[in-house]
Design a protein around this motif. Structure first.
Motif, PDB file in Angstrom:
ATOM      1  N   MET A 282      27.988  38.135  47.561  1.00  0.00           N
ATOM      2  CA  MET A 282      29.973  38.167  47.896  1.00  0.00           C
ATOM      3  C   MET A 282      30.308  37.354  46.484  1.00  0.00           C
ATOM      4  SD  MET A 282      29.072  39.802  50.375  1.00  0.00           S
ATOM      5  CE  MET A 282      31.309  39.111  50.951  1.00  0.00           C
ATOM      6  N   THR A 283      29.890  36.632  45.843  1.00  0.00           N
ATOM      7  CA  THR A 283      31.180  35.634  44.795  1.00  0.00           C
ATOM      8  C   THR A 283      31.418  36.974  43.757  1.00  0.00           C
ATOM      9  OG1 THR A 283      29.993  33.485  45.305  1.00  0.00           O
ATOM     10  CG2 THR A 283      30.774  33.758  43.212  1.00  0.00           C
ATOM     11  N   THR A 284      30.136  37.729  43.847  1.00  0.00           N
ATOM     12  CA  THR A 284      30.064  38.722  42.357  1.00  0.00           C
ATOM     13  C   THR A 284      31.123  39.545  43.174  1.00  0.00           C
ATOM     14  OG1 THR A 284      27.753  38.231  41.898  1.00  0.00           O
ATOM     15  CG2 THR A 284      28.637  40.243  40.868  1.00  0.00           C
ATOM     16  N   ILE A 285      30.696  40.349  44.151  1.00  0.00           N
ATOM     17  CA  ILE A 285      32.039  41.194  44.671  1.00  0.00           C
ATOM     18  C   ILE A 285      33.552  40.227  44.749  1.00  0.00           C
ATOM     19  CG2 ILE A 285      32.648  42.262  47.164  1.00  0.00           C
ATOM     20  CD1 ILE A 285      29.450  43.168  47.402  1.00  0.00           C
ATOM     21  N   ASN A 286      33.682  39.386  45.146  1.00  0.00           N
ATOM     22  CA  ASN A 286      34.914  39.468  44.774  1.00  0.00           C
ATOM     23  C   ASN A 286      35.809  39.077  43.782  1.00  0.00           C
ATOM     24  OD1 ASN A 286      37.046  37.283  46.394  1.00  0.00           O
ATOM     25  ND2 ASN A 286      36.075  35.673  45.456  1.00  0.00           N
ATOM     26  N   GLU A 287      34.944  38.520  42.401  1.00  0.00           N
ATOM     27  CA  GLU A 287      35.378  38.293  41.608  1.00  0.00           C
ATOM     28  C   GLU A 287      35.499  39.400  40.515  1.00  0.00           C
ATOM     29  OE1 GLU A 287      32.358  36.055  39.367  1.00  0.00           O
ATOM     30  OE2 GLU A 287      33.204  33.962  40.101  1.00  0.00           O
ATOM     31  N   GLY A 288      34.692  40.651  41.452  1.00  0.00           N
ATOM     32  CA  GLY A 288      34.496  41.854  40.841  1.00  0.00           C
ATOM     33  C   GLY A 288      36.269  42.633  41.072  1.00  0.00           C
ATOM     34  N   MET A 289      36.105  42.427  42.534  1.00  0.00           N
ATOM     35  CA  MET A 289      37.665  42.760  42.916  1.00  0.00           C
ATOM     36  C   MET A 289      38.887  42.145  42.741  1.00  0.00           C
ATOM     37  SD  MET A 289      39.319  42.242  46.968  1.00  0.00           S
ATOM     38  CE  MET A 289      39.705  40.672  46.869  1.00  0.00           C
ATOM     39  N   ILE A 290      38.828  41.144  42.897  1.00  0.00           N
ATOM     40  CA  ILE A 290      39.795  40.026  41.837  1.00  0.00           C
ATOM     41  C   ILE A 290      40.272  40.874  40.232  1.00  0.00           C
ATOM     42  CG2 ILE A 290      40.828  37.927  40.708  1.00  0.00           C
ATOM     43  CD1 ILE A 290      39.040  37.138  43.356  1.00  0.00           C
ATOM     44  N   SER A 291      39.115  40.662  39.479  1.00  0.00           N
ATOM     45  CA  SER A 291      39.541  41.629  38.299  1.00  0.00           C
ATOM     46  C   SER A 291      39.720  42.715  38.095  1.00  0.00           C
ATOM     47  CB  SER A 291      37.701  41.538  37.364  1.00  0.00           C
ATOM     48  OG  SER A 291      38.125  41.616  36.220  1.00  0.00           O
ATOM     49  N   PHE A 292      39.443  43.523  39.323  1.00  0.00           N
ATOM     50  CA  PHE A 292      39.364  45.290  39.338  1.00  0.00           C
ATOM     51  C   PHE A 292      41.332  45.477  39.382  1.00  0.00           C
ATOM     52  CE2 PHE A 292      40.909  48.812  42.298  1.00  0.00           C
ATOM     53  CZ  PHE A 292      40.860  49.754  41.292  1.00  0.00           C
ATOM     54  N   LEU A 293      41.796  44.562  40.783  1.00  0.00           N
ATOM     55  CA  LEU A 293      43.714  44.071  40.838  1.00  0.00           C
ATOM     56  C   LEU A 293      44.128  43.908  39.445  1.00  0.00           C
ATOM     57  CD1 LEU A 293      42.839  43.021  44.527  1.00  0.00           C
ATOM     58  CD2 LEU A 293      43.888  45.430  43.849  1.00  0.00           C
ATOM     59  N   SER A 294      43.323  42.387  38.399  1.00  0.00           N
ATOM     60  CA  SER A 294      44.420  41.899  37.412  1.00  0.00           C
ATOM     61  C   SER A 294      44.283  43.697  36.491  1.00  0.00           C
ATOM     62  CB  SER A 294      43.322  41.141  36.939  1.00  0.00           C
ATOM     63  OG  SER A 294      43.723  40.648  38.262  1.00  0.00           O
ATOM     64  N   ASN A 295      42.917  44.591  36.366  1.00  0.00           N
ATOM     65  CA  ASN A 295      43.338  44.888  35.229  1.00  0.00           C
ATOM     66  C   ASN A 295      44.280  46.161  35.564  1.00  0.00           C
ATOM     67  OD1 ASN A 295      41.703  44.014  33.401  1.00  0.00           O
ATOM     68  ND2 ASN A 295      39.621  44.515  34.807  1.00  0.00           N
ATOM     69  N   PHE A 296      44.067  46.895  36.767  1.00  0.00           N
ATOM     70  CA  PHE A 296      44.853  47.281  37.210  1.00  0.00           C
ATOM     71  C   PHE A 296      46.059  47.258  37.807  1.00  0.00           C
ATOM     72  CE2 PHE A 296      44.724  51.920  39.983  1.00  0.00           C
ATOM     73  CZ  PHE A 296      45.420  52.178  40.478  1.00  0.00           C
ATOM     74  N   GLN A 297      46.692  46.083  37.806  1.00  0.00           N
ATOM     75  CA  GLN A 297      48.456  45.383  37.432  1.00  0.00           C
ATOM     76  C   GLN A 297      48.962  45.492  35.917  1.00  0.00           C
ATOM     77  OE1 GLN A 297      49.035  41.627  39.063  1.00  0.00           O
ATOM     78  NE2 GLN A 297      49.632  41.285  37.123  1.00  0.00           N
ATOM     79  N   ASN A 298      47.206  45.656  35.179  1.00  0.00           N
ATOM     80  CA  ASN A 298      48.248  46.067  33.663  1.00  0.00           C
ATOM     81  C   ASN A 298      48.333  47.199  33.269  1.00  0.00           C
ATOM     82  OD1 ASN A 298      48.463  42.596  33.937  1.00  0.00           O
ATOM     83  ND2 ASN A 298      46.062  42.308  33.275  1.00  0.00           N
ATOM     84  N   ALA A 299      47.285  47.992  34.311  1.00  0.00           N
ATOM     85  CA  ALA A 299      47.108  49.541  33.233  1.00  0.00           C
ATOM     86  C   ALA A 299      47.584  50.562  34.038  1.00  0.00           C
ATOM     87  CB  ALA A 299      45.346  49.767  33.465  1.00  0.00           C
TER      88      ALA A 299
END
Length: 480
Positions: A282-299
């Motif tokens: 669950m931690t891996t999924i949570n960190e992946g979601m945060i990373s995805f949204l952060s990258n999406f926000q910048n891209a």
């Protein structure tokens, strides 16, 4: 007709606007239909106008218009209409008419052999599985929000002393800022455990709350975050439901033992063991979601702004809006203040659209709408999106897309200007702690004015068409 008595319970996840709008709509409809009604509200300040056992016993029917747990087991054996809080606002007359016509289904709450505290551990719901899941989730969210808002604003206030003012080794250190940050941080740390506890409480009452809290604590400490809290809440609740079924044949004399000993002991052991295994993935999924949204926000801030804006304005405080808002609050806990900036801007915009429209196109709105528009300047400025609902309800097919356009413009500009909002609620009241406060206000006003002029010109066009139609009708009568 006047002898018919109805009781109702309303509740929305935030307990700020929808709860009381549904109450008002039901009372107005009851007055129109000549029916006596008593409405219990489950707002953020708690239960008000509480229904007594006598009220329920004397009622000819019950209306539950809620997206959170309002203790429906009390209505066992009563004709009951159970709907979302939005339907309580928009379909109040139909709901009451269903009771009058005798078409309401008799509510059945299956009770286990437990004490009064947890008598609803294994109750059945008349709703679909999807709605039940949503109701349990929103019960957790509604109890979590005060912790997030209070803690988030205190942390944000600590930034007024400097971004590093809570760090003892930094030259800008301030004891006051550190205290504010510590207190706010403690409230924020409770976010996931409280979320999990009250998801489980909605499913299995007090025994579920205890088990859910422990599961949420494990998720929080393990880094599984918001998603882990949701998993822990549902897991804890259903563990207690299963235990209730397994132990229901125990003698009634041992009910107290079950409630105070067996449920917490076995439940905490099981949820602890399962969550310990789940916390890493669950931690891996949570960190992946945060990373995805952060990258999406910048891209692609434009696409993100469109998505966030459309979600926030689509149902104005409903499930789609809450999905965006809760994601923002979860990311706040991870130190991402950019995402919430766009969400807040998109939530503030809809009521301001209606407010500016009634101001600039006054002629095309009636007096009640102009009054509501004036109030929406206050509601919008304090992040209460629901103020736009009465306008959208009159013509949702046209008005909702307009609100979505305006909110998307606000969110896009917010993301493009890299604005940070560390507080999860409050609207313009939190401007002192917003990074890029002036730009944020400009972004919100830009989206609001775009939406207001589109809405205003639509109202003008509709007004002129109506006037033309009346003129044609009068001409036809003169010819005749």
């Amino acid at each position: 007709m006047t002898n018919i008595k109805i009781v109702a319970a309303t509740g929305c996840p935030t307990g700020i606007a929808h709860t009381f709008m549904a109450e008002e709509a039901l009372k107005k409809a009851a007055k129109k239909l000549g029916v006596d009604i008593k409405v219990e509200t489950h707002g953020q300040v708690g239960v008000e106008n509480e229904l007594t056992k006598k009220d329920i016993a004397e009622a000819d029917g019950v209306i539950v218009a809620a997206d959170k747990d309002v203790y429906t087991y009390r209505f066992h054996g009563k004709p009951t209409v159970e709907v979302t809080v939005a339907k309580g606002i928009h379909e109040a007359e139909q709901l009451i008419q269903t009771i009058i016509d005798g078409k309401a289904t008799v509510f059945k709450a299956k009770k286990s052999n437990t004490t009064e505290e947890d008598e609803n551990v294994s109750q059945k719901s008349n709703h679909s599985l999807a709605h039940s899941i949503y109701k349990h989730l929103m019960n957790g969210v509604s109890h979590m929000l005060p912790f997030v808002v209070g803690g988030g604003v205190l942390i944000a206030l600590s930034f007024l002393f400097g971004i590093h003012s809570a760090e003892p080794d930094h030259q800008s250190y301030s004891p006051i800022a550190a205290t504010l940050n510590d207190i706010g941080g403690l409230a924020f740390q409770m976010m996931v455990p409280i979320l999990a506890a009250f998801i489980a409480e909605s499913i299995a009452k007090r025994p579920g709350m205890v088990v859910g809290f422990i599961g949420g604590l494990i998720a929080s400490n393990g880094g599984a975050g918001f998603l882990g809290g949701i998993a822990a809440g549902f897991l804890g609740g259903f563990i207690i439901v299963v235990l209730g079924k397994l132990l229901e044949k125990m003698p009634k004399s041992l009910n107290g033992l079950k409630s105070i000993f067996l449920y917490p002991l076995i439940g905490i052991l099981l949820v602890g063991a399962i969550m310990t295994l789940l916390v890493e993935p669950m931690t891996t999924i949570n960190e992946g979601m945060i990373s995805f949204l952060s990258n999406f926000q910048n891209a692609n801030p434009i696409l993100l702004g469109v998505i966030v804006g459309a979600m926030s304005a689509f149902d104005m405080g409903g499930p789609v809006n809450k999905a965006a808002y809760v994601t923002g609050t979860a990311l706040l806990g991870e130190g991402n203040y950019y995402f919430m900036a766009g969400v807040s801007a998109a939530c503030i915009t809809p009521p301001l659209i209606t407010a500016f429209a009634t101001l600039f196109f006054k002629k095309y709105f009636n007096q009640a709408e102009r009054n509501a528009g004036g109030v929406n300047f206050i509601l919008g400025s304090t992040h209460i999106t629901e103020g736009a609902i009465p306008f959208a309800a009159k013509n949702p097919i046209v008005v909702i897309p307009i609100l979505m356009i305006g909110s998307s413009v606000s969110a896009i500009l917010t993301y493009m200007m890299n604005i940070e909002v560390p507080a999860p609620h409050g609207g313009f009241l939190v401007l002192p702690v917003v990074t890029g406060a002036i730009q944020w206000v400009i972004a919100i006003l830009a989206g609001s004015l775009v939406g207001a002029f589109i809405y205003g010109f639509y109202k003008k066009r509709s007004y002129l068409k109506d006037q033309q139609a009346k003129g044609d009708e009068e001409d036809g009568q003169h010819i005749a």
